[in-house]
Design a protein around this motif. Structure first.
Motif, mmCIF file in Angstrom:
data_model
loop_
_atom_site.group_PDB
_atom_site.id
_atom_site.type_symbol
_atom_site.label_atom_id
_atom_site.label_comp_id
_atom_site.label_asym_id
_atom_site.label_seq_id
_atom_site.Cartn_x
_atom_site.Cartn_y
_atom_site.Cartn_z
ATOM 1 N N GLN A 187 0.832 -1.197 0.000
ATOM 2 C CA GLN A 187 0.000 0.000 0.000
ATOM 3 C C GLN A 187 0.870 1.253 0.000
ATOM 4 O OE1 GLN A 187 -2.442 0.407 3.472
ATOM 5 N NE2 GLN A 187 -3.751 1.940 2.539
ATOM 6 N N ASP A 188 0.463 2.259 -0.754
ATOM 7 C CA ASP A 188 1.133 3.552 -0.767
ATOM 8 C C ASP A 188 1.019 4.155 0.637
ATOM 9 O OD1 ASP A 188 1.940 6.188 -1.124
ATOM 10 O OD2 ASP A 188 0.279 6.720 -2.447
ATOM 11 N N PRO A 189 2.138 4.504 1.279
ATOM 12 C CA PRO A 189 2.068 5.024 2.651
ATOM 13 C C PRO A 189 1.258 6.323 2.752
ATOM 14 C CG PRO A 189 4.304 5.203 1.798
ATOM 15 C CD PRO A 189 3.520 4.424 0.796
ATOM 16 N N TYR A 190 1.267 7.163 1.715
ATOM 17 C CA TYR A 190 0.471 8.392 1.744
ATOM 18 C C TYR A 190 -1.016 8.075 1.701
ATOM 19 C CZ TYR A 190 4.822 10.870 1.085
ATOM 20 O OH TYR A 190 6.091 11.350 1.254
ATOM 21 N N GLU A 191 -1.381 7.053 0.965
ATOM 22 C CA GLU A 191 -2.776 6.622 0.909
ATOM 23 C C GLU A 191 -3.218 6.117 2.283
ATOM 24 O OE1 GLU A 191 -6.518 6.067 -0.603
ATOM 25 O OE2 GLU A 191 -4.828 7.073 -1.555
ATOM 26 N N LYS A 192 -2.332 5.367 2.949
ATOM 27 C CA LYS A 192 -2.660 4.889 4.291
ATOM 28 C C LYS A 192 -2.894 6.066 5.242
ATOM 29 C CE LYS A 192 -1.481 1.912 8.041
ATOM 30 N NZ LYS A 192 -0.813 0.719 8.473
ATOM 31 N N VAL A 193 -2.045 7.084 5.171
ATOM 32 C CA VAL A 193 -2.214 8.260 6.023
ATOM 33 C C VAL A 193 -3.561 8.919 5.729
ATOM 34 C CG1 VAL A 193 -1.369 10.605 6.473
ATOM 35 C CG2 VAL A 193 0.233 8.699 6.395
ATOM 36 N N ARG A 194 -3.902 9.105 4.468
ATOM 37 C CA ARG A 194 -5.185 9.728 4.107
ATOM 38 C C ARG A 194 -6.368 8.912 4.623
ATOM 39 N NH1 ARG A 194 -2.142 10.983 -0.463
ATOM 40 N NH2 ARG A 194 -2.767 9.112 -1.569
#
Length: 136
Positions: A3-10
């Protein structure tokens, strides 16, 4: 595929409040405290935070929150609050419930040489005209 870490943060981050803090002097401090009041507790007496603003988050229960110039309001678990500090009077941080405790976390920006809080004396409280009120 990872998973894209920025997507996880969002997807996992919820903004509770966004306030522009004042300038913090090089020798200033930031302090985080946990406060716990039993059911029905009136909280601490009216006070100021002369060192700067405070940012809080209710962990459990409900707080009657009142700062100078605003009506009292109830802040519930999982909600954030803030107060500008300095000369603004913090009138109430009472436990709004008589059946459960109130627990909250506060982060304070502290100017050098300033105490965490200063209580109002009886004369200043009288001059302010403040009377403890319940939220509408």
């Amino acid at each position: 595929m990872s998973q894209d870490p920025y997507e996880k943060v969002r997807n996992t981050l919820t903004e509770l409040q966004s306030i522009a803090p004042p300038f913090l002097a090089a020798d200033g401090q930031v302090m985080t405290v946990r406060v716990e009041y039993p059911p029905g507790d009136p909280g601490v007496p009216p006070h100021r935070h002369p060192g700067g603003p405070c940012f809080g988050y209710i962990l459990e229960g409900e707080m009657v929150f009142e700062v100078q110039g605003e009506p009292p309001r109830v802040v519930k678990a999982d909600e954030a609050f803030w107060e500008p500090g300095v000369d603004v009077i913090h009138y109430q941080d009472a436990n709004n419930r008589t059946d459960i405790p109130l627990r909250f976390v506060v982060t304070m920006i502290m100017a050098p040489g300033q105490p965490m809080l200063v209580f109002l004396d009886d004369e200043e409280l009288k001059q302010s005209g403040w009377v403890r009120r319940s939220p509408a």
